[in-house]
Design a protein around this motif. Structure first.
Motif, PDB file in Angstrom:
ATOM      1  N   ASP A   1      51.040  49.104  37.509  1.00  0.00           N
ATOM      2  CA  ASP A   1      49.968  48.128  37.344  1.00  0.00           C
ATOM      3  C   ASP A   1      48.594  48.762  37.503  1.00  0.00           C
ATOM      4  O   ASP A   1      47.640  48.095  37.880  1.00  0.00           O
ATOM      5  CB  ASP A   1      50.133  46.998  38.365  1.00  0.00           C
ATOM      6  CG  ASP A   1      51.373  46.163  38.091  1.00  0.00           C
ATOM      7  OD1 ASP A   1      51.583  45.797  36.927  1.00  0.00           O
ATOM      8  OD2 ASP A   1      52.129  45.894  39.040  1.00  0.00           O
ATOM      9  N   GLY A   2      48.474  50.046  37.237  1.00  0.00           N
ATOM     10  CA  GLY A   2      47.207  50.740  37.382  1.00  0.00           C
ATOM     11  C   GLY A   2      46.222  50.396  36.282  1.00  0.00           C
ATOM     12  O   GLY A   2      46.542  49.722  35.307  1.00  0.00           O
ATOM     13  N   ALA A   3      44.986  50.883  36.461  1.00  0.00           N
ATOM     14  CA  ALA A   3      43.928  50.629  35.484  1.00  0.00           C
ATOM     15  C   ALA A   3      44.134  51.461  34.223  1.00  0.00           C
ATOM     16  O   ALA A   3      44.738  52.532  34.254  1.00  0.00           O
ATOM     17  CB  ALA A   3      42.570  50.946  36.105  1.00  0.00           C
TER      18      ALA A   3
ATOM     19  N   GLU B   1      42.328  51.809  29.801  1.00  0.00           N
ATOM     20  CA  GLU B   1      41.315  51.370  28.848  1.00  0.00           C
ATOM     21  C   GLU B   1      41.951  50.682  27.654  1.00  0.00           C
ATOM     22  O   GLU B   1      43.051  51.047  27.223  1.00  0.00           O
ATOM     23  CB  GLU B   1      40.486  52.558  28.357  1.00  0.00           C
ATOM     24  CG  GLU B   1      39.494  53.085  29.371  1.00  0.00           C
ATOM     25  CD  GLU B   1      38.538  54.095  28.762  1.00  0.00           C
ATOM     26  OE1 GLU B   1      38.839  54.609  27.653  1.00  0.00           O
ATOM     27  OE2 GLU B   1      37.491  54.365  29.366  1.00  0.00           O
TER      28      GLU B   1
ATOM     29  N   THR C   1      37.743  48.247  30.296  1.00  0.00           N
ATOM     30  CA  THR C   1      38.606  48.751  31.361  1.00  0.00           C
ATOM     31  C   THR C   1      39.395  47.583  31.933  1.00  0.00           C
ATOM     32  O   THR C   1      38.816  46.574  32.359  1.00  0.00           O
ATOM     33  CB  THR C   1      37.793  49.413  32.478  1.00  0.00           C
ATOM     34  OG1 THR C   1      37.116  50.553  31.956  1.00  0.00           O
ATOM     35  CG2 THR C   1      38.708  49.858  33.619  1.00  0.00           C
ATOM     36  N   VAL C   2      40.720  47.709  31.903  1.00  0.00           N
ATOM     37  CA  VAL C   2      41.598  46.726  32.527  1.00  0.00           C
ATOM     38  C   VAL C   2      41.874  47.217  33.940  1.00  0.00           C
ATOM     39  O   VAL C   2      42.489  48.268  34.131  1.00  0.00           O
ATOM     40  CB  VAL C   2      42.908  46.553  31.741  1.00  0.00           C
ATOM     41  CG1 VAL C   2      43.808  45.523  32.423  1.00  0.00           C
ATOM     42  CG2 VAL C   2      42.623  46.134  30.304  1.00  0.00           C
ATOM     43  N   ALA C   3      41.421  46.489  34.920  1.00  0.00           N
ATOM     44  CA  ALA C   3      41.557  46.917  36.305  1.00  0.00           C
ATOM     45  C   ALA C   3      43.001  46.809  36.777  1.00  0.00           C
ATOM     46  O   ALA C   3      43.826  46.092  36.181  1.00  0.00           O
ATOM     47  CB  ALA C   3      40.650  46.076  37.198  1.00  0.00           C
ATOM     48  N   ALA C   4      43.330  47.533  37.832  1.00  0.00           N
ATOM     49  CA  ALA C   4      44.661  47.431  38.430  1.00  0.00           C
ATOM     50  C   ALA C   4      44.923  45.991  38.837  1.00  0.00           C
ATOM     51  O   ALA C   4      44.097  45.356  39.494  1.00  0.00           O
ATOM     52  CB  ALA C   4      44.750  48.348  39.643  1.00  0.00           C
TER      53      ALA C   4
ATOM     54  N   GLN D   1      44.849  43.452  36.946  1.00  0.00           N
ATOM     55  CA  GLN D   1      44.231  42.525  35.996  1.00  0.00           C
ATOM     56  C   GLN D   1      45.014  42.520  34.696  1.00  0.00           C
ATOM     57  O   GLN D   1      45.560  43.548  34.281  1.00  0.00           O
ATOM     58  CB  GLN D   1      42.786  42.942  35.728  1.00  0.00           C
ATOM     59  CG  GLN D   1      42.019  42.020  34.781  1.00  0.00           C
ATOM     60  CD  GLN D   1      40.651  42.565  34.417  1.00  0.00           C
ATOM     61  OE1 GLN D   1      40.453  43.780  34.352  1.00  0.00           O
ATOM     62  NE2 GLN D   1      39.685  41.680  34.202  1.00  0.00           N
TER      63      GLN D   1
ATOM     64  N   ALA E   1      40.752  40.682  30.811  1.00  0.00           N
ATOM     65  CA  ALA E   1      39.698  41.634  30.468  1.00  0.00           C
ATOM     66  C   ALA E   1      39.110  41.335  29.091  1.00  0.00           C
ATOM     67  O   ALA E   1      37.894  41.391  28.890  1.00  0.00           O
ATOM     68  CB  ALA E   1      40.246  43.054  30.517  1.00  0.00           C
TER      69      ALA E   1
ATOM     70  N   ARG F   1      51.232  45.642  29.381  1.00  0.00           N
ATOM     71  CA  ARG F   1      50.201  46.601  29.759  1.00  0.00           C
ATOM     72  C   ARG F   1      50.411  47.902  28.989  1.00  0.00           C
ATOM     73  O   ARG F   1      51.393  48.053  28.256  1.00  0.00           O
ATOM     74  CB  ARG F   1      50.236  46.883  31.266  1.00  0.00           C
ATOM     75  CG  ARG F   1      50.098  45.646  32.112  1.00  0.00           C
ATOM     76  CD  ARG F   1      50.149  45.937  33.592  1.00  0.00           C
ATOM     77  NE  ARG F   1      48.982  46.662  34.065  1.00  0.00           N
ATOM     78  CZ  ARG F   1      47.806  46.098  34.324  1.00  0.00           C
ATOM     79  NH1 ARG F   1      47.637  44.803  34.137  1.00  0.00           N
ATOM     80  NH2 ARG F   1      46.790  46.811  34.778  1.00  0.00           N
TER      81      ARG F   1
ATOM     82  N   ASP G   1      47.004  55.855  29.612  1.00  0.00           N
ATOM     83  CA  ASP G   1      45.638  55.587  30.037  1.00  0.00           C
ATOM     84  C   ASP G   1      44.842  54.755  29.033  1.00  0.00           C
ATOM     85  O   ASP G   1      43.734  54.311  29.340  1.00  0.00           O
ATOM     86  CB  ASP G   1      44.883  56.914  30.261  1.00  0.00           C
ATOM     87  CG  ASP G   1      45.488  57.734  31.378  1.00  0.00           C
ATOM     88  OD1 ASP G   1      46.049  57.111  32.307  1.00  0.00           O
ATOM     89  OD2 ASP G   1      45.432  58.975  31.306  1.00  0.00           O
TER      90      ASP G   1
END
Length: 353
Positions: free
Chosen positions: A267-269, A271, A282-285, A287, A292, A343, A347
């Motif tokens: 579930d990390g951040a 792009e 940027t999709v935050a952790a 989120q 976004a 997700r 990256d």
């Protein structure tokens, strides 16, 4: 954008040439609201919702501790097959999915059963406390991602309210088809439709094992799923822990869940590039991609926000997707995703938005 300025200048001219360009411009804008960005040959982004129905709640009955049954009546309702579910729009506008547990031949009503989840997001509490007999509910569907396939035999594993999609399956099996059902719950009082399930087992049509945790402990999945005959179809619906345990023992099991599945990609951040809009987000952790995207494009449509309805499906141009939905086919997953739950595995991911 020199080309756009040139076209607009000609469109403002008078005479035959100006009229021709204006007609062409109108056709182009109608074909792509984002013009001068390119239109899709077959748009998939923002897929329209299925037709909504307004149904009346004619029966509201408690069928187990914390479980209510609703009969929703209408006229000439779309037909459905065992395993199908409805998208139910609650009075607040929240959308929840419930398995149909009635008779598919009844074209005048749909029947669902709903367990009260006290630590959930509030949908079941709203339905339990606010939706009474005489109320009207908007529904969409039915849709079926848990169909009963042809098989030589069947094994069903149900946990609590997870028995609901299996009831129409059991009723519809041809005479002589071998089947077994393991039905578990916290207590017998909390297990809906227990009397009917036990009657089905007593009739000799199949074998039913009921395991109430307060009486008999945990179900024996190893004994149930070991050495299954070839051609046996396994179905499971229930708590996430139960389904994970069944998957370990029967990798080909067919699952029904009404919550987003945990993904292997974390579930990390990461792009997200929106190619047609020329934006990178940027999709935050923790989120969602949907959250976004809507911060930049607030008109992006969605409905269930749980990976079930398909409204937020978007085309993927680049990047690997960690699919967490319960809707898309393998073919659809090759080039699209539901941005409410899925997700990026890496990256970066590029969407055709």
């Amino acid at each position: 954008m020199p080309r756009l300025r040139t076209v607009l200048a000609v469109a403002g001219a008078t005479g035959v040439a100006g009229a021709v360009v204006r007609r062409a411009l109108r056709r182009r804008v109608q074909g792509s609201p984002l013009w001068p960005l390119p239109a899709l040959e077959e748009p998939v982004s923002g897929r329209p919702r299925s037709r909504a129905l307004r149904l009346s709640v004619t029966t509201r009955e408690t069928v187990a501790d914390g479980v209510v049954l609703l009969r929703l009546e209408g006229r000439e309702l779309p037909r459905w097959e065992p395993g199908a579910h409805l998208d139910v729009v609650l009075p607040s506008g929240q959308v929840r999915q419930y398995s149909l547990c009635g008779d598919p031949a009844d074209t005048g009503a749909y029947t669902v059963a709903v367990r009260l989840v006290t630590d959930g997001r509030g949908g079941s509490r709203e339905l339990h406390e606010q939706v009474l007999e005489g109320a009207e509910l908007e529904v969409r569907g039915p849709r079926n991602r848990f169909p009963l396939v042809a098989a030589d035999g069947y094994v069903f594993v149900a946990g609590g309210i997870g028995v609901t999609p299996m009831l129409p399956m059991l009723r519809s099996l041809p005479d002589g088809t071998p089947w077994r059902l393991l039905y578990g719950g916290r207590s017998r009082a909390s297990m809906p439709f227990l009397d009917e399930v036990e009657r089905l087992g007593a009739s000799g049509a199949g074998q039913v094992t009921v395991v109430a945790e307060d009486e008999a402990g945990l179900p024996d999945l190893d004994g149930l799923l070991a050495d299954l005959p070839e051609g046996t179809a396994v179905y499971c619906c229930g708590p996430e822990g139960l389904m994970a345990a069944v998957v370990e023992r029967a990798p080909g099991v067919r699952l029904e869940r009404f919550g987003p599945a945990s993904g292997a990609g974390g579930d990390g951040a990461f792009e997200v590039e929106l190619r047609r809009s020329g934006r990178t987000l940027t999709v935050a952790a923790g989120q969602s991609v949907l959250a976004a995207v809507r911060a930049e494009l607030p008109d992006t449509v969605y409905s269930c926000a749980q990976g079930f309805c398909g409204t937020c499906q978007q085309r993927v141009l680049e990047g690997e997707v960690d699919h967490r939905d319960e809707l898309l086919t393998d073919g659809e997953r090759d080039d699209s995703m539901l941005i409410c739950v899925s997700r990026a595995r890496g990256d970066r991911i590029v969407l055709d938005m």
